[in-house]
Scaffold this motif. Sequence first.
Motif, PDB file in Angstrom:
ATOM      1  N   LEU A  16      76.992  47.971  32.902  1.00 44.79           N
ATOM      2  CA  LEU A  16      76.921  46.527  32.692  1.00 44.79           C
ATOM      3  C   LEU A  16      77.195  46.177  31.225  1.00 44.79           C
ATOM      4  CD1 LEU A  16      73.787  45.737  34.895  1.00 44.79           C
ATOM      5  CD2 LEU A  16      76.066  44.770  35.250  1.00 44.79           C
ATOM      6  N   GLN A  17      76.624  46.964  30.314  1.00 43.15           N
ATOM      7  CA  GLN A  17      76.827  46.696  28.883  1.00 43.15           C
ATOM      8  C   GLN A  17      78.270  46.964  28.461  1.00 43.15           C
ATOM      9  OE1 GLN A  17      73.261  48.977  27.416  1.00 43.15           O
ATOM     10  NE2 GLN A  17      73.018  47.136  26.167  1.00 43.15           N
ATOM     11  N   GLY A  55      80.840  44.241  26.953  1.00 43.32           N
ATOM     12  CA  GLY A  55      81.583  44.464  25.715  1.00 43.32           C
ATOM     13  C   GLY A  55      83.069  44.203  25.893  1.00 43.32           C
ATOM     14  N   ASN A  56      83.627  44.621  27.041  1.00 46.17           N
ATOM     15  CA  ASN A  56      85.054  44.378  27.310  1.00 46.17           C
ATOM     16  C   ASN A  56      85.350  42.884  27.431  1.00 46.17           C
ATOM     17  OD1 ASN A  56      85.771  47.076  27.261  1.00 46.17           O
ATOM     18  ND2 ASN A  56      85.371  47.372  29.426  1.00 46.17           N
ATOM     19  N   TYR A  57      84.439  42.131  28.113  1.00 49.46           N
ATOM     20  CA  TYR A  57      84.605  40.681  28.205  1.00 49.46           C
ATOM     21  C   TYR A  57      84.620  40.056  26.813  1.00 49.46           C
ATOM     22  CZ  TYR A  57      84.336  39.552  33.198  1.00 49.46           C
ATOM     23  OH  TYR A  57      84.621  39.383  34.521  1.00 49.46           O
ATOM     24  N   LEU A  82      87.837  40.691  24.942  1.00 46.89           N
ATOM     25  CA  LEU A  82      88.955  39.877  25.417  1.00 46.89           C
ATOM     26  C   LEU A  82      88.869  38.432  24.930  1.00 46.89           C
ATOM     27  CD1 LEU A  82      89.250  41.236  29.060  1.00 46.89           C
ATOM     28  CD2 LEU A  82      90.826  41.650  27.183  1.00 46.89           C
ATOM     29  N   THR A  83      87.651  37.954  24.617  1.00 47.05           N
ATOM     30  CA  THR A  83      87.503  36.585  24.108  1.00 47.05           C
ATOM     31  C   THR A  83      87.498  36.546  22.590  1.00 47.05           C
ATOM     32  OG1 THR A  83      85.085  36.773  24.232  1.00 47.05           O
ATOM     33  CG2 THR A  83      86.231  35.827  26.144  1.00 47.05           C
ATOM     34  N   GLY A  84      87.695  37.715  21.937  1.00 53.40           N
ATOM     35  CA  GLY A  84      87.779  37.750  20.487  1.00 53.40           C
ATOM     36  C   GLY A  84      86.462  37.958  19.778  1.00 53.40           C
ATOM     37  N   ASP A  85      85.359  38.158  20.531  1.00 50.57           N
ATOM     38  CA  ASP A  85      84.054  38.392  19.911  1.00 50.57           C
ATOM     39  C   ASP A  85      83.894  39.895  19.677  1.00 50.57           C
ATOM     40  OD1 ASP A  85      81.500  38.296  19.002  1.00 50.57           O
ATOM     41  OD2 ASP A  85      80.589  37.529  20.846  1.00 50.57           O
ATOM     42  N   ASN A 127      77.772  46.116  22.143  1.00 47.64           N
ATOM     43  CA  ASN A 127      77.423  46.414  23.534  1.00 47.64           C
ATOM     44  C   ASN A 127      78.041  47.725  24.018  1.00 47.64           C
ATOM     45  OD1 ASN A 127      75.690  44.304  24.850  1.00 47.64           O
ATOM     46  ND2 ASN A 127      77.250  42.965  23.968  1.00 47.64           N
ATOM     47  N   ILE A 128      79.285  48.007  23.599  1.00 46.61           N
ATOM     48  CA  ILE A 128      79.907  49.269  24.025  1.00 46.61           C
ATOM     49  C   ILE A 128      79.189  50.452  23.387  1.00 46.61           C
ATOM     50  CG2 ILE A 128      82.036  50.605  24.049  1.00 46.61           C
ATOM     51  CD1 ILE A 128      83.599  47.982  24.022  1.00 46.61           C
TER      52      ILE A 128
END
Length: 647
Positions: A85-86, A90-92, A95-98, A105-106
């Motif tokens: 889940l983490q 992290g991937n999300y 992808l949004t630039g954060d 998280n990764i």
Amino acid sequence: MTCKKTAYFFLLIAMVVLVRHRVYGGETDSLQTALQSATSDSVKGLIYLQLAKRASLAEPVKGFEYLNKGLDLGASVGRIVRAELQMELGNYQRLTGDYSNAIKNILAALAIFEDRKHTYANNAEKINVRRKTANCYNNLAIAYFISGKSDEAEQMLKKALALYEQLNDDSNVSTVLNNIGELYQKRGNPKTAEEYYKKAYNIALSQNDLHLQSVLMNNFGDTNYNLGKYSRAIYFQGRALRMANDLKDVEGISYSYLALAKAYHKLFNYDSALYCGQRGLTLAKENKINYLIKDGLFILKDIHFSEGDFEKAMRYADSVIFLMDTIYTQDKNKLINQSQLQYELGRQQSQIELLEKESIINNQKLVNAELNKNIVYTILAAVIIIASMLFYYWRERQIQNDKLSYKNQVLDAKNKELKMLNDTKDKLFSIISHDLRAPLSALKNVLDLVDFNLLSPSDFTQLATDVRKNLKNILYTLNNLLEWSYSQIKTGDTINPEVNDLKEIIQETIFFYEEVARQKEIDIIANISDKALAKADKNHLRFVLRNLLNNAIKFSYPRSEVLIEAVTLPDNRVEIAVKDKGAGIEDTVKEQLFSPSVRSAKGTAGEQGTGLGLLLCKDFIEKNGGEISVDSEVGKGTTFKIILWHQ
């Protein structure tokens, strides 16, 4: 390959996103039904994870919501599910630039996957966790790479490489090797980058990964371009272009044409540079590949500057500016969308509290919005004015610098061209006045003596032998002179590379010179592997081998030997060596051995040459994408080495 390679770096992610998007609608309903009937937190956590993966970029707000709900269940979901889940969160965020929260998280997920205290139910579970660990390293490398932390990206890529190698995952191994090469290329270390590209290419060959092979051919071409080896760069980019055409890879075709245009430009071949640049730019425009459109405009601008067509050059420069403005606007819209996404997430999470204070918050929002709007307008106006002034100043300076640089380049090119022409003139006069005129004059004198019956039969026999020898030297000199002249006139001629059996060609060459060697009591020894192959133009290869063997016999001491060897190298290349035990070459001569101004020395039996043979040998070998070198010690002998591609 700049953006193309970065795109390839994210190819796997893009494929996963595509698949998730297609199945999202069909499978989400069944997962929602299963979620309602689930009784344990571990099952709910898994369902939330699958829902998030299926949402992906189709409904990113929903995806964030599913992941946060899964993490809110706490430790009861299980350590592995929590880590997944983490990692997905992290991937999300990436992808949004954060990038900051993505890395955080990764790394948290990685800490769980790397926990050595945990015991696994079976070996399959252990292998699965190791694969997820490698994926974490890879995802971290992507986040580091995009955020400009190349050292951290390299560390993560090498960890991912080690794990993929242990798992015998060759496909991911070759991709990671290519990406490491990319890092070294960006740091300005092309030689190290090429080492990783070669490793990746060998694996791609074994895996029959044609797309990666095409990318790596582009990489080899870029590396040679950065090293100043423009002819070799053209050779590799040409191979990449053929592969991209076979794969119908429009982006690869466009990139290869533009890379060829840059290399031809460096070699002052402006016609070929313009043709390739225009083809590459046209394809990029037709397929709306912005980064290649920008590169193509820059390249064509530089070419027209070099040709002195400043009007066209400025038109292309203006097109670059317009394109950059367009890309800036698109990037600005993306940032606005990302900000809107973050705002939407925060709004959903605090919706209940906002409803209780709705009237107060709405009034405050109106005040803040008006204030923010005024501040934004003021800052934006100031930024536009300052940016316009800076851009105008930069553009004027750039135009002046480009003009000055172009003039310097033209002067350097003219000086080099004049020196080469002067060396060529001296060489031709030397050949005509000495190497051809002197022996022909001697032949005329002999014929005059014959006409006046001033020669006895024994004298005639002796002179006939000397005349025959002189005629052979004249014929050899004329052949080299004609070959050299043809190569100078036909600078744009095409070569016909094919895979040649070296054993067959070398035996043919030895047969051609057996009588010459026998006269000096020289043994010719061949050590050729049955599978020794070389990809080159057959006529070029024959000419080079004949010249090298002729020189070896010419400078060998009587009653010695000449050795010809051909061995296959491990990096898909073949090495041919011609060794003699003759007079050797002094260091001062060796440094200029392949120059037009060098003068050929006499052989051990007084044989005379022109020096054109080695000049042609170097030219032919490099046209076939190979290398030629010499190693010699005075009084002990000389070794010429040729390296060509095996296939």
